[in-house]
Write a protein that holds these residues in place. Structure first.
Motif, PDB file in Angstrom:
ATOM      1  N   ALA A   1     -63.723 -13.926  16.512  1.00  9.91           N
ATOM      2  CA  ALA A   1     -62.087 -14.453  15.849  1.00  9.91           C
ATOM      3  C   ALA A   1     -63.285 -13.770  15.139  1.00  9.91           C
ATOM      4  N   GLU A   2     -63.696 -13.929  14.037  1.00  9.82           N
ATOM      5  CA  GLU A   2     -64.141 -13.999  12.552  1.00  9.82           C
ATOM      6  C   GLU A   2     -63.642 -12.069  12.437  1.00  9.82           C
ATOM      7  N   ARG A   3     -64.393 -11.504  13.420  1.00  8.54           N
ATOM      8  CA  ARG A   3     -63.586  -9.610  13.245  1.00  8.54           C
ATOM      9  C   ARG A   3     -61.692  -9.621  13.389  1.00  8.54           C
ATOM     10  N   ALA A   4     -61.685 -10.324  14.059  1.00  5.98           N
ATOM     11  CA  ALA A   4     -59.639 -10.983  13.928  1.00  5.98           C
ATOM     12  C   ALA A   4     -59.721 -11.147  13.361  1.00  5.98           C
ATOM     13  N   ARG A   5     -59.856 -12.366  12.279  1.00  6.83           N
ATOM     14  CA  ARG A   5     -59.436 -12.942  10.729  1.00  6.83           C
ATOM     15  C   ARG A   5     -59.820 -11.461   9.707  1.00  6.83           C
ATOM     16  N   ILE A   6     -60.521 -10.859   9.478  1.00  8.01           N
ATOM     17  CA  ILE A   6     -61.557 -10.120   8.889  1.00  8.01           C
ATOM     18  C   ILE A   6     -59.914  -8.940   8.648  1.00  8.01           C
ATOM     19  N   ASN A   7     -59.502  -8.528  10.167  1.00  5.48           N
ATOM     20  CA  ASN A   7     -58.631  -7.228  10.007  1.00  5.48           C
ATOM     21  C   ASN A   7     -57.198  -7.702  10.016  1.00  5.48           C
ATOM     22  N   ALA A   8     -56.723  -8.867  10.409  1.00  2.00           N
ATOM     23  CA  ALA A   8     -55.550  -9.784   9.916  1.00  2.00           C
ATOM     24  C   ALA A   8     -55.648  -9.671   8.002  1.00  2.00           C
ATOM     25  N   ILE A   9     -56.464 -10.204   7.538  1.00  3.52           N
ATOM     26  CA  ILE A   9     -56.670  -9.683   5.834  1.00  3.52           C
ATOM     27  C   ILE A   9     -56.503  -8.705   5.812  1.00  3.52           C
ATOM     28  N   LEU A  10     -57.576  -7.451   6.101  1.00  8.94           N
ATOM     29  CA  LEU A  10     -57.391  -6.625   5.915  1.00  8.94           C
ATOM     30  C   LEU A  10     -56.052  -5.628   6.134  1.00  8.94           C
ATOM     31  N   THR A  11     -55.138  -5.918   7.069  1.00 11.71           N
ATOM     32  CA  THR A  11     -54.037  -5.007   7.155  1.00 11.71           C
ATOM     33  C   THR A  11     -53.229  -5.686   7.443  1.00 11.71           C
ATOM     34  N   SER A  12     -53.038  -6.892   6.706  1.00 10.47           N
ATOM     35  CA  SER A  12     -51.866  -7.843   6.087  1.00 10.47           C
ATOM     36  C   SER A  12     -50.911  -6.796   4.922  1.00 10.47           C
ATOM     37  N   ASP A  13     -49.669  -6.970   5.592  1.00 11.53           N
ATOM     38  CA  ASP A  13     -48.394  -6.741   4.335  1.00 11.53           C
ATOM     39  C   ASP A  13     -49.005  -6.400   2.966  1.00 11.53           C
ATOM     40  N   ALA A  14     -49.451  -8.031   2.406  1.00 14.60           N
ATOM     41  CA  ALA A  14     -50.024  -8.550   1.260  1.00 14.60           C
ATOM     42  C   ALA A  14     -50.902  -7.508   0.296  1.00 14.60           C
ATOM     43  N   ALA A  15     -51.850  -6.796   1.558  1.00 14.53           N
ATOM     44  CA  ALA A  15     -53.204  -5.829   1.206  1.00 14.53           C
ATOM     45  C   ALA A  15     -53.218  -4.231   0.873  1.00 14.53           C
ATOM     46  N   SER A  16     -51.662  -3.997   1.551  1.00 16.39           N
ATOM     47  CA  SER A  16     -51.814  -3.064   1.157  1.00 16.39           C
ATOM     48  C   SER A  16     -51.632  -2.118   0.318  1.00 16.39           C
ATOM     49  N   GLU A  17     -51.256  -3.044  -1.220  1.00 17.39           N
ATOM     50  CA  GLU A  17     -50.524  -2.855  -2.095  1.00 17.39           C
ATOM     51  C   GLU A  17     -52.239  -3.792  -2.922  1.00 17.39           C
ATOM     52  N   ARG A  18     -52.847  -4.284  -2.521  1.00 16.86           N
ATOM     53  CA  ARG A  18     -54.094  -5.610  -3.017  1.00 16.86           C
ATOM     54  C   ARG A  18     -55.291  -4.897  -2.313  1.00 16.86           C
ATOM     55  N   PRO A  19     -55.728  -4.141  -1.882  1.00 13.82           N
ATOM     56  CA  PRO A  19     -56.935  -3.918  -1.485  1.00 13.82           C
ATOM     57  C   PRO A  19     -58.012  -4.415  -1.604  1.00 13.82           C
ATOM     58  N   ARG A  20     -58.659  -4.346  -2.480  1.00 11.00           N
ATOM     59  CA  ARG A  20     -59.645  -4.955  -3.428  1.00 11.00           C
ATOM     60  C   ARG A  20     -59.584  -5.943  -3.174  1.00 11.00           C
TER      61      ARG A  20
END
Length: 84
Positions: free
Chosen positions: A25-44
């Motif tokens: 579940a934690e890996r899925a949460r991390i992946n969902a955050i890092l691959t979200s649309d919002a993350a594409s322009e805010r990777p840090r």
């Protein structure tokens, strides 16, 4: 010592399964955050939210969506200079 109706081996197996489920579940949460649309322009910011908070993926994406995109010059400075 606690008396239970569950045999020790069964208890240990259930604890092991619960740990595995929590890790997945934690890996899925991390992946969902890092691959979200919002993350594409805010990777840090995405990386920090994913690894340094217990914020849900949905809350992290909503939070990032309210922030301006990270600038190209910020990335360049952090990586050793601007390149054209």
């Amino acid at each position: 010592m606690f008396e239970t109706d569950i045999p020790k081996a069964q208890h240990e197996a259930e604890v092991c399964a619960a740990r595995a489920d929590a890790a997945a579940a934690e890996r899925a949460r991390i992946n969902a955050i890092l691959t979200s649309d919002a993350a594409s322009e805010r990777p840090r910011i995405a990386k920090s939210l994913a690894l340094n908070t217990d914020m849900s993926a949905e809350a992290a994406e909503a939070f990032m969506a309210d922030l301006p995109p990270e600038s190209r010059s910020l990335f360049a400075v952090q990586r050793g200079g601007l390149r054209d």
